[in-house]
Motif scaffolding. Structure first.
Motif, PDB file in Angstrom:
ATOM      1  N   MET A 141     -16.380   0.384 -13.665  1.00 26.54           N
ATOM      2  CA  MET A 141     -15.234   1.248 -13.303  1.00 26.54           C
ATOM      3  C   MET A 141     -15.008   1.200 -11.796  1.00 26.54           C
ATOM      4  O   MET A 141     -13.898   1.386 -11.315  1.00 26.54           O
ATOM      5  N   GLY A 142     -16.080   0.971 -11.055  1.00 31.38           N
ATOM      6  CA  GLY A 142     -15.957   0.948  -9.592  1.00 31.38           C
ATOM      7  C   GLY A 142     -15.736  -0.452  -9.046  1.00 31.38           C
ATOM      8  O   GLY A 142     -15.928  -0.675  -7.857  1.00 31.38           O
ATOM      9  N   ASN A 143     -15.320  -1.417  -9.903  1.00 26.90           N
ATOM     10  CA  ASN A 143     -15.145  -2.776  -9.366  1.00 26.90           C
ATOM     11  C   ASN A 143     -13.880  -2.849  -8.488  1.00 26.90           C
ATOM     12  O   ASN A 143     -12.988  -2.005  -8.566  1.00 26.90           O
ATOM     13  N   SER A 144     -13.822  -3.899  -7.691  1.00 26.40           N
ATOM     14  CA  SER A 144     -12.801  -3.930  -6.636  1.00 26.40           C
ATOM     15  C   SER A 144     -11.400  -4.336  -7.113  1.00 26.40           C
ATOM     16  O   SER A 144     -10.442  -4.189  -6.362  1.00 26.40           O
ATOM     17  N   TYR A 145     -11.277  -4.846  -8.339  1.00 27.84           N
ATOM     18  CA  TYR A 145      -9.942  -5.270  -8.777  1.00 27.84           C
ATOM     19  C   TYR A 145      -9.260  -4.132  -9.547  1.00 27.84           C
ATOM     20  O   TYR A 145      -9.720  -3.737 -10.639  1.00 27.84           O
ATOM     21  N   GLY A 146      -8.168  -3.607  -9.003  1.00 22.02           N
ATOM     22  CA  GLY A 146      -7.507  -2.418  -9.551  1.00 22.02           C
ATOM     23  C   GLY A 146      -7.284  -2.437 -11.058  1.00 22.02           C
ATOM     24  O   GLY A 146      -7.755  -1.535 -11.765  1.00 22.02           O
ATOM     25  N   PRO A 147      -6.587  -3.477 -11.606  1.00 20.63           N
ATOM     26  CA  PRO A 147      -6.297  -3.439 -13.044  1.00 20.63           C
ATOM     27  C   PRO A 147      -7.557  -3.439 -13.923  1.00 20.63           C
ATOM     28  O   PRO A 147      -7.595  -2.792 -14.967  1.00 20.63           O
ATOM     29  N   TYR A 148      -8.603  -4.129 -13.480  1.00 17.03           N
ATOM     30  CA  TYR A 148      -9.855  -4.177 -14.258  1.00 17.03           C
ATOM     31  C   TYR A 148     -10.550  -2.814 -14.172  1.00 17.03           C
ATOM     32  O   TYR A 148     -10.994  -2.262 -15.189  1.00 17.03           O
ATOM     33  N   SER A 149     -10.589  -2.279 -12.970  1.00 20.26           N
ATOM     34  CA  SER A 149     -11.265  -1.003 -12.773  1.00 20.26           C
ATOM     35  C   SER A 149     -10.575   0.109 -13.580  1.00 20.26           C
ATOM     36  O   SER A 149     -11.225   0.912 -14.254  1.00 20.26           O
ATOM     37  N   ARG A 150      -9.242   0.109 -13.585  1.00 20.17           N
ATOM     38  CA  ARG A 150      -8.525   1.167 -14.330  1.00 20.17           C
ATOM     39  C   ARG A 150      -8.697   0.990 -15.844  1.00 20.17           C
ATOM     40  O   ARG A 150      -8.837   1.974 -16.570  1.00 20.17           O
ATOM     41  N   ALA A 151      -8.715  -0.265 -16.301  1.00 18.72           N
ATOM     42  CA  ALA A 151      -8.931  -0.495 -17.742  1.00 18.72           C
ATOM     43  C   ALA A 151     -10.303   0.049 -18.149  1.00 18.72           C
ATOM     44  O   ALA A 151     -10.475   0.637 -19.222  1.00 18.72           O
ATOM     45  N   MET A 152     -11.278  -0.112 -17.244  1.00 13.94           N
ATOM     46  CA  MET A 152     -12.636   0.317 -17.561  1.00 13.94           C
ATOM     47  C   MET A 152     -12.765   1.820 -17.743  1.00 13.94           C
ATOM     48  O   MET A 152     -13.561   2.303 -18.538  1.00 13.94           O
ATOM     49  N   VAL A 153     -11.943   2.578 -16.997  1.00 11.83           N
ATOM     50  CA  VAL A 153     -12.037   4.042 -17.096  1.00 11.83           C
ATOM     51  C   VAL A 153     -11.734   4.465 -18.533  1.00 11.83           C
ATOM     52  O   VAL A 153     -12.473   5.214 -19.172  1.00 11.83           O
ATOM     53  N   ARG A 154     -10.663   3.912 -19.059  1.00 13.58           N
ATOM     54  CA  ARG A 154     -10.263   4.287 -20.418  1.00 13.58           C
ATOM     55  C   ARG A 154     -11.256   3.744 -21.451  1.00 13.58           C
ATOM     56  O   ARG A 154     -11.637   4.430 -22.400  1.00 13.58           O
ATOM     57  N   ILE A 155     -11.676   2.512 -21.237  1.00 13.64           N
ATOM     58  CA  ILE A 155     -12.600   1.889 -22.187  1.00 13.64           C
ATOM     59  C   ILE A 155     -13.910   2.689 -22.264  1.00 13.64           C
ATOM     60  O   ILE A 155     -14.438   2.932 -23.348  1.00 13.64           O
ATOM     61  N   CYS A 156     -14.398   3.134 -21.118  1.00  8.61           N
ATOM     62  CA  CYS A 156     -15.670   3.875 -21.119  1.00  8.61           C
ATOM     63  C   CYS A 156     -15.574   5.169 -21.926  1.00  8.61           C
ATOM     64  O   CYS A 156     -16.508   5.549 -22.623  1.00  8.61           O
ATOM     65  N   LYS A 157     -14.424   5.834 -21.834  1.00 15.15           N
ATOM     66  CA  LYS A 157     -14.267   7.085 -22.595  1.00 15.15           C
ATOM     67  C   LYS A 157     -14.413   6.774 -24.080  1.00 15.15           C
ATOM     68  O   LYS A 157     -15.053   7.500 -24.831  1.00 15.15           O
ATOM     69  N   GLU A 158     -13.761   5.677 -24.521  1.00 10.73           N
ATOM     70  CA  GLU A 158     -13.795   5.360 -25.947  1.00 10.73           C
ATOM     71  C   GLU A 158     -15.184   4.867 -26.360  1.00 10.73           C
ATOM     72  O   GLU A 158     -15.674   5.206 -27.431  1.00 10.73           O
ATOM     73  N   GLU A 159     -15.816   4.068 -25.482  1.00 15.38           N
ATOM     74  CA  GLU A 159     -17.145   3.547 -25.837  1.00 15.38           C
ATOM     75  C   GLU A 159     -18.163   4.678 -26.004  1.00 15.38           C
ATOM     76  O   GLU A 159     -19.092   4.569 -26.798  1.00 15.38           O
TER      77      GLU A 159
END
Ligand code: FAQ
Length: 309
Positions: A141-159
């Motif tokens: 979630m804290g990675n430096s590429y905006g679109p990847y980092s934002r996708a991770m926030v949502r994915i983590c909630k579901e995971e």
């Protein structure tokens, strides 16, 4: 932008967005990792899909279906994030990256080359596979590429919901009959080591880690995440009354971590080479689906063209 300026920029916790200037190797590392992550989500639907028609109750079936659909969604966010990185030189469109996976040129997570043999495996996949995935993805979630980092926030909630539904399946089995508890133990025996392998090779054998970490694509090393996963998972196994299949697993007072045995690295390498229990079957299933469902894509393209006119 020169490379040092870029490194300082990302190391000061700034995000990079699709239209920003970025070094080519940064772009390529991201396309490799995000697209492989997307393939993992999509191929990862297959072992669980094997149990949709055999889930033990309607309630279990609904939860499993919802989970598998979430994984498809994760794949879509990640393919979309990958596509933002395409330019004249670096190819990142969905068809190309997906076809690389079908051709065996791009990887997906080793874990999905193992079969789900019993209903308890569905519990073990949620608990251990989603559990390992979250451990890694919270860091991403804290990675430096905006679109990847934002996708991770949502994915983590579901995971994290997925992890709980898996653990709850095992809790039910472990509180059931002797045979049900044995099914749960059997699933843990088969999934433990493959789950630890999800974190990748040891740090000293990980060719991408150093560059990836300096670019803040990865924020923690394979070994440190694996250690954290072991530390949180052992007490969860104890709570279930299950035994982790590792004779060398011991609590180390000095380090305040669990020591654990050597992973079966030869098996890991074989799975990566395409020789795991289900590698061939997984790719065959995906190739067949691509052929049989090509008409859906053609129809969608034809419709999009029609409304554009
Ligand atoms: N399997 O230099 P490193 C999920 C490859 S999502 C296969 O250490 P890196 C959700 C690696 O690609 C699970 N290949 O690589 C779900 C590289 O080869 P390459 C997926 C592996 O990138 C749950 C080579 O070995 N998560 O489960 C594996 O720095 C339930 C050398 O390795 C992600 O993809 C492996 N386990 O670190 C869905 C997270 N490990 O590409 C359905 C994003 C390593 O040079 C049901 N990815 N390799 O040809 C990452 O964080 C990193 O890419 C790592 C590997 C940590 C996976």
């Amino acid at each position: 932008m020169n490379n040092d300026t870029f490194l300082t920029y990302v190391q000061q916790e700034n995000k990079v967005e699709p239209k920003d200037l970025m070094p080519d190797d940064y772009r390529k590392l991201l396309v490799r990792q995000i697209s492989q992550h997307a393939h993992s989500e999509i191929v990862g639907m297959l072992p669980e899909a094997n149990w949709i028609t055999r889930a033990p109750s309607l309630r279990r079936k609904m939860a499993l279906l919802a989970k598998i659909q979430d994984e498809a969604g994760h794949g879509l966010y990640l393919y979309a994030a990958t596509e933002t990185l395409g330019n004249g030189e670096v190819i990142a469109d969905r068809d190309s990256t997906y076809n690389d996976m079908l051709a065996g040129k791009a990887k997906y997570s080793s874990i999905f080359n193992y079969p789900a043999l019993s209903w308890a495996d569905i519990g073990a996949i949620g608990w251990l596979v989603d559990g390992a995935a979250i451990m890694n993805q919270v860091m991403l979630m804290g990675n430096s590429y905006g679109p990847y980092s934002r996708a991770m926030v949502r994915i983590c909630k579901e995971e994290s919901f997925h992890q709980r539904q898996g653990y709850e399946i095992l809790m039910t089995l472990c509180r059931g009959t002797k045979e049900q508890k044995q099914l749960a133990q059997d699933a843990l025996n088969r999934f433990w080591w493959p789950a630890l392998m999800m974190f990748g090779p040891n740090d000293d054998a990980s060719p991408n880690s150093q560059k990836s970490m300096s670019y803040r694509i990865k924020r923690e090393s394979n070994d440190s995440l694996r250690q954290r996963f072991v530390d949180v998972t052992v007490p969860q196994a104890e709570f279930l009354g299950l035994k982790i299949p590792d004779e060398n697993l011991t609590w180390n007072e000095e380090t305040q971590h669990y020591d654990f045995g050597e992973l079966p690295w030869e098996e890991f390498m074989e799975v990566l080479k395409g020789n795991g229990p289900c590698n061939k079957k997984r790719l065959e299933t995906k190739r067949k689906a691509q052929q049989e469902n090509a008409w859906v894509k053609e129809a969608a393209i034809a419709y999009a063209e029609k409304i554009r006119k």
